[in-house]
Write an enzyme that holds these catalytic residues in place. Structure first.
Site, mmCIF file in Angstrom:
data_model
loop_
_atom_site.group_PDB
_atom_site.id
_atom_site.type_symbol
_atom_site.label_atom_id
_atom_site.label_comp_id
_atom_site.label_asym_id
_atom_site.label_seq_id
_atom_site.Cartn_x
_atom_site.Cartn_y
_atom_site.Cartn_z
ATOM 1 N N HIS A 199 0.839 -1.203 0.000
ATOM 2 C CA HIS A 199 0.000 0.000 0.000
ATOM 3 C C HIS A 199 0.875 1.255 0.000
ATOM 4 C CE1 HIS A 199 -3.075 2.656 2.261
ATOM 5 N NE2 HIS A 199 -3.503 2.526 1.028
ATOM 6 N N HIS B 88 -0.999 11.493 -1.593
ATOM 7 C CA HIS B 88 -2.315 11.086 -1.078
ATOM 8 C C HIS B 88 -3.221 12.270 -0.731
ATOM 9 C CE1 HIS B 88 -5.254 9.661 1.930
ATOM 10 N NE2 HIS B 88 -5.200 8.504 1.297
ATOM 11 N N GLU C 14 -4.374 4.445 -8.062
ATOM 12 C CA GLU C 14 -5.597 5.060 -7.527
ATOM 13 C C GLU C 14 -5.664 6.509 -7.978
ATOM 14 O OE1 GLU C 14 -6.446 5.097 -3.234
ATOM 15 O OE2 GLU C 14 -8.012 6.558 -3.686
ATOM 16 N N GLU D 240 0.139 -0.346 -4.771
ATOM 17 C CA GLU D 240 -0.942 0.628 -4.911
ATOM 18 C C GLU D 240 -0.337 1.983 -4.588
ATOM 19 O OE1 GLU D 240 -4.183 3.265 -3.248
ATOM 20 O OE2 GLU D 240 -2.288 2.658 -2.378
ATOM 21 N N ASP E 73 -1.283 6.607 -5.077
ATOM 22 C CA ASP E 73 -2.325 7.610 -5.322
ATOM 23 C C ASP E 73 -1.811 8.695 -6.274
ATOM 24 O OD1 ASP E 73 -4.101 6.562 -3.112
ATOM 25 O OD2 ASP E 73 -2.317 7.092 -1.959
#
Ligand code: G3P
Ligand code: MG
Length: 253
Positions: A10, A52, A112, A37, A39
């Site tokens: 993550h 993020h 994301e 993953e 952002d």
């Protein structure tokens, strides 16, 4: 069937590195993770950067908002010191840098799309357009032909996903939900999504079975307890991301 890795680091390196930095991607890789993953948000000049929060201050030393600074200005800000002095000066990376790092190391990406409020459609469009463009380059085509998977683009923003899908229908998409809404089937169909991504805390075995029966991939965030990982995999969850890359192995079955 889920063609992707089962466990993702993550924000790149979970709890072991400053989130959403190249240092984090290196850390995940060093721990055996070939799936991450992260952002992506638009900077003021329309360049996607990996971060993020829309507000600076928590992980990026500075004041103000990401969409008020160019990618070059953000690259000059320190996104590492908050985590540890050894990461001082670690920049806010551009999406392109992270994409190329992952391509080079054959790391699968769950990108994301994380728009700052008001930039939903623009962020979806830009991230999709660039992803599709980079995937057409010879190095990416070669990686794809040798088994590397194209990124999966996910978002909590339905508007961002619709704009991304309209821009680049050839890419793969996933709808992200904190709590799965009653009309999840409609939302996934509108995006022509491959998968549903959700908070594991709000998933039940019955809902997991329903989503799998409908033929979708099912992904959970953010699973930091090995016992919970085993439970949700038993429910039929295909994959999850974790912050505890020290505790939960990339090869968890
Ligand atoms: O993409 C899954 C997960 O990262 C969503 O939550 O806040 O960590 O971006 P967040
Ligand atoms: Mg995220």
């Amino acid at each position: 069937m889920w063609p992707y890795p089962r466990v993702l680091a993550h924000r790149g390196g979970g709890t072991l590195a400053p989130e959403n930095t190249i240092a984090a991607m290196r850390c995940g890789l060093a721990h055996g993770f070939r799936a991450v993953e992260f952002d992506v948000m638009l900077a003021a000049d329309g360049v996607p950067v990996v971060v993020h929060d829309p507000e600076l201050g928590r992980t990026v030393a500075g004041q103000g908002r990401v969409p008020d600074f160019t990618a070059a200005e953000l690259a000059g800000m320190d996104a590492g010191s908050w985590f540890g002095t050894e990461f001082a000066g670690e920049p806010v990376p551009r999406y392109e840098e992270v994409f190329r790092f992952c391509l080079t190391h054959r790391i699968w990406m769950n990108v994301e799309i994380k728009p700052a409020p008001g930039f939903e459609a623009a962020t979806g469009r830009k991230v999709a357009a660039l992803t599709a463009q980079w995937l057409r380059e010879p190095a990416a085509l070669q990686a794809l032909s040798s088994g590397w998977q194209a990124p999966l683009l996910s978002s909590f923003s339905h508007e961002a996903l619709l704009a991304a899908r309209a821009q680049s229908p050839e890419l793969k998409y996933a709808c992200l939900f904190d709590t799965i809404p009653a009309n999840w089937r409609d939302l996934l169909q509108q995006v022509d999504a491959q998968a549903l991504h959700t908070n594991h805390c709000n998933l039940t075995p019955a809902l997991a079975a329903e989503i799998k029966r409908a033929g979708y991939g099912l992904f959970c965030y953010t699973v930091n307890d090995p016992a919970i990982a085993r439970t949700i995999l038993d429910w039929g969850v295909d994959a999850f991301c974790t912050d505890r890359i020290d505790l939960i192995g990339a090869d968890t079955r």
